[in-house]
Design a protein around this motif. Structure first.
Motif, mmCIF file in Angstrom:
data_model
loop_
_atom_site.group_PDB
_atom_site.id
_atom_site.type_symbol
_atom_site.label_atom_id
_atom_site.label_comp_id
_atom_site.label_asym_id
_atom_site.label_seq_id
_atom_site.Cartn_x
_atom_site.Cartn_y
_atom_site.Cartn_z
ATOM 1 N N TYR A 191 0.835 -1.199 0.000
ATOM 2 C CA TYR A 191 0.000 0.000 0.000
ATOM 3 C C TYR A 191 0.872 1.252 0.000
ATOM 4 O O TYR A 191 2.094 1.192 0.129
ATOM 5 N N HIS A 247 1.114 3.541 -2.461
ATOM 6 C CA HIS A 247 1.627 3.944 -3.773
ATOM 7 C C HIS A 247 3.159 3.987 -3.778
ATOM 8 O O HIS A 247 3.786 5.027 -3.965
ATOM 9 N N HIS A 248 3.754 2.827 -3.537
ATOM 10 C CA HIS A 248 5.213 2.684 -3.490
ATOM 11 C C HIS A 248 5.815 3.140 -4.825
ATOM 12 O O HIS A 248 5.544 2.555 -5.871
ATOM 13 N N GLN A 249 6.657 4.155 -4.796
ATOM 14 C CA GLN A 249 7.127 4.804 -6.019
ATOM 15 C C GLN A 249 8.251 4.053 -6.728
ATOM 16 O O GLN A 249 8.417 4.178 -7.935
ATOM 17 N N GLU A 296 -0.277 -1.411 -4.807
ATOM 18 C CA GLU A 296 -0.352 -0.016 -5.236
ATOM 19 C C GLU A 296 1.076 0.457 -5.495
ATOM 20 O O GLU A 296 1.803 0.824 -4.577
ATOM 21 N N ALA A 297 1.498 0.398 -6.744
ATOM 22 C CA ALA A 297 2.866 0.774 -7.125
ATOM 23 C C ALA A 297 2.820 1.304 -8.555
ATOM 24 O O ALA A 297 2.836 0.520 -9.507
ATOM 25 N N PRO A 298 2.760 2.614 -8.727
ATOM 26 C CA PRO A 298 2.554 3.195 -10.062
ATOM 27 C C PRO A 298 3.654 2.888 -11.059
ATOM 28 O O PRO A 298 3.423 2.975 -12.266
ATOM 29 N N ASN A 299 4.861 2.499 -10.583
ATOM 30 C CA ASN A 299 5.972 2.216 -11.496
ATOM 31 C C ASN A 299 6.272 0.727 -11.627
ATOM 32 O O ASN A 299 7.279 0.354 -12.235
ATOM 33 N N SER A 318 -4.046 0.368 -10.103
ATOM 34 C CA SER A 318 -3.236 1.584 -10.058
ATOM 35 C C SER A 318 -1.865 1.406 -10.704
ATOM 36 O O SER A 318 -1.112 2.373 -10.846
ATOM 37 N N CYS A 319 -1.525 0.163 -11.082
ATOM 38 C CA CYS A 319 -0.195 -0.119 -11.668
ATOM 39 C C CYS A 319 -0.254 0.104 -13.177
ATOM 40 O O CYS A 319 -0.283 -0.849 -13.971
#
Length: 488
Positions: free
Chosen positions: A203, A205-207, A226-229, A250-251
């Motif tokens: 959780y 949004h780990h960048q 949740e990790a956008p990259n 979210s990925c």
């Protein structure tokens, strides 16, 4: 004259990486210079299987640790792989590991089995609490050990950690969330066969997280990331009850997904697995048993690698942008090729330009005449076809394989591959001659040339664990050349 010891220390240490432990000990007594160079050697390999006896191993661990810690430098790498059978061995490992971790280490691998208290059953080795304070760590692998007793009590100082692998350790669902929250620079996370883990949750949004691999053989309920990259996800399901619930919406950069399953049932159904990955472009899907019904729907998918005994008649693809399809199958026969034709007929959902077929066993040599009795023209497809038959039979099997494929389709080019030492793939071999003549027979005489080349790599290299030998046949239109000559 000793010229090597006159080199810069970093270069000497690079050379010493190729020396076994016994040689390092011998070098240390040559001179004061070599004693210093070996004492400060920052790559510590304590792997018991590389020693002739247990006694020599533990003496080396004590000797090397004492000399290295006296230098007061940080170890680049530390590999500790052993089992412990006596309380004295446990004491040596505890003391030496504490000393080395106090000085710091960048890359740490620990795989210790503790048999010292209960020789009849394997017990977990408890990692020391000081591990949680090694702020220099950039890579950590823990195999078969228990986490420190103060884990999740004391603050975790892994502020530089970028790679983490946990294998065969007991953890609960909170551990993964805690680790990813406490390691802000983490890029690669591997979690293999960790009993007790049922929910894999990242959780916040780990960048920095780029790659995640999960393998399990116990009930697994959910993957929530949740990790956008995040760009790569690999799941190996040895429990065999189908994919867990997943939420990766979210990925948005998740382009590469691999799912391997060893199902406990003889028949399994895959329906809409891609709904979990709305942005995937490359999918590697493997099922150990027969996949009775495969349904894939994705507008982003471009490459599909399939390892399965799937019934092609029941395959449903809604993948309009699929470019490359690699199908690895155990057994092919005439019925399989008839169903392949049916798949080609679904042009609205299956319109690939690159097709790769790999098979291990074929009955085509004895059944080919049955296939030829079905007089149907081949599908004219703008295909680049690659074939690989893993068999110890010689050219007859490959000739039948090619003949059956060309019964199905009329490709733009074709590549033969084999890693079998018995298979000849040169221009004088029967298989190559047959393929050339068969491809030429599909075209209008005098308007097409067939160029034979040896490809340096496969266009579907990701699907080829064993490249072996290869030869390609490329069709070239010559009509335009004749037209140009008339104009002149």
């Amino acid at each position: 004259m000793d010229l090597i010891s006159q080199l810069p220390e970093s270069i000497v240490h690079g050379i010493l990486c190729y020396c076994p432990p016994a040689e390092l000990v011998r070098m240390s007594v040559l001179s004061k210079t070599w004693f210093r160079l070996t004492a400060s050697f920052p790559h510590l390999d304590f792997t018991i299987y590389k020693f002739k006896s247990r006694e020599s191993f533990f003496k080396y661990v004590e000797y090397t640790t004492s000399r290295f810690c006296h230098q007061k430098v940080t170890a680049y790498t530390l590999r500790l792989i052993t089992d412990l059978r006596e309380p004295a061995e446990l004491d040596i490992v505890n003391r030496c590991l504490e000393l080395l971790l106090q000085n710091g280490v960048y890359d740490l691998v620990i795989n210790v089995i503790n048999l010292s208290e209960s020789p009849s059953a394997s017990a977990k080795y408890r990692l020391p609490n000081i591990l949680l304070s090694v702020s220099a760590l950039t890579s950590l692998t823990i195999h078969g050990c228990d986490l420190p007793s103060s884990f999740m009590v004391e603050a975790l100082k892994f502020k530089s950690l970028t790679r983490l692998k946990l294998e065969n350790i007991h953890i609960d669902d909170e551990v993964i969330t805690y680790l990813t929250t406490s390691c802000p620079l983490l890029q690669i996370l591997r979690v293999f066969y960790c009993h007790g883990l049922k929910r894999f949750c990242v959780y916040g949004h780990h960048q920095h997280l780029r790659s995640v691999s999960i393998q399990y053989n116990t009930p697994f309920e959910r993957i929530d990331i949740e990790a956008p990259n995040l760009s790569s996800l690999s799941i190996k399901d040895d429990y065999g009850r189908g994919p867990p619930q997943m939420n990766l919406a979210s990925c948005e950069k998740l382009k590469n997904v691999s799912y391997y399953e060893n199902s406990s049932s003889n028949v399994y159904v895959f329906t809409d697995i891609l709904s979990n990955f709305p942005f995937v472009e490359n999918l590697n899907l493997s099922t150990f048993y027969k996949c009775n019904n495969l349904k894939l729907s994705s507008h982003s998918l471009r490459t599909l690698v399939l390892y399965s005994e799937c019934d092609l008649e029941k395959v449903e693809f809604n993948t309009p942008n699929l470019v490359s399809f690699c199908y690895n199958v155990m057994f092919i026969d005439t019925l399989w090729f008839q169903k392949l034709r049916q798949l080609f007929n679904k042009k609205n959902v299956f319109n690939v330009s690159k097709l790769y077929i790999s098979a291990i066993y074929s009955k085509l040599v004895t059944e080919l005449e049955k296939l030829k009795a079905i007089e149907l023209p081949p599908y004219e497809l703008e295909l680049v076809v690659e074939l690989q038959l893993e068999t110890d039979e010689e050219s007859l099997a490959h000739i039948a394989f090619v003949d059956a494929v060309l019964w199905c389709c009329r490709p733009r080019s074709l590549t033969l591959r084999s890693s079998s030492p018995l298979t000849a793939l040169d221009e004088q071999s029967d298989a190559v001659k047959f393929t050339y003549e068969r491809l030429l027979a599909q075209e209008d005489q005098g308007r097409t040339n067939i160029q034979i080349v040896s490809p340096s790599f496969s266009s579907l290299l990701m699907a080829l664990p064993h490249e072996g030998k290869a030869i390609s046949f490329i069709k070239e239109e010559v009509l335009q050349r004749f037209a140009s000559s008339e104009i002149v």
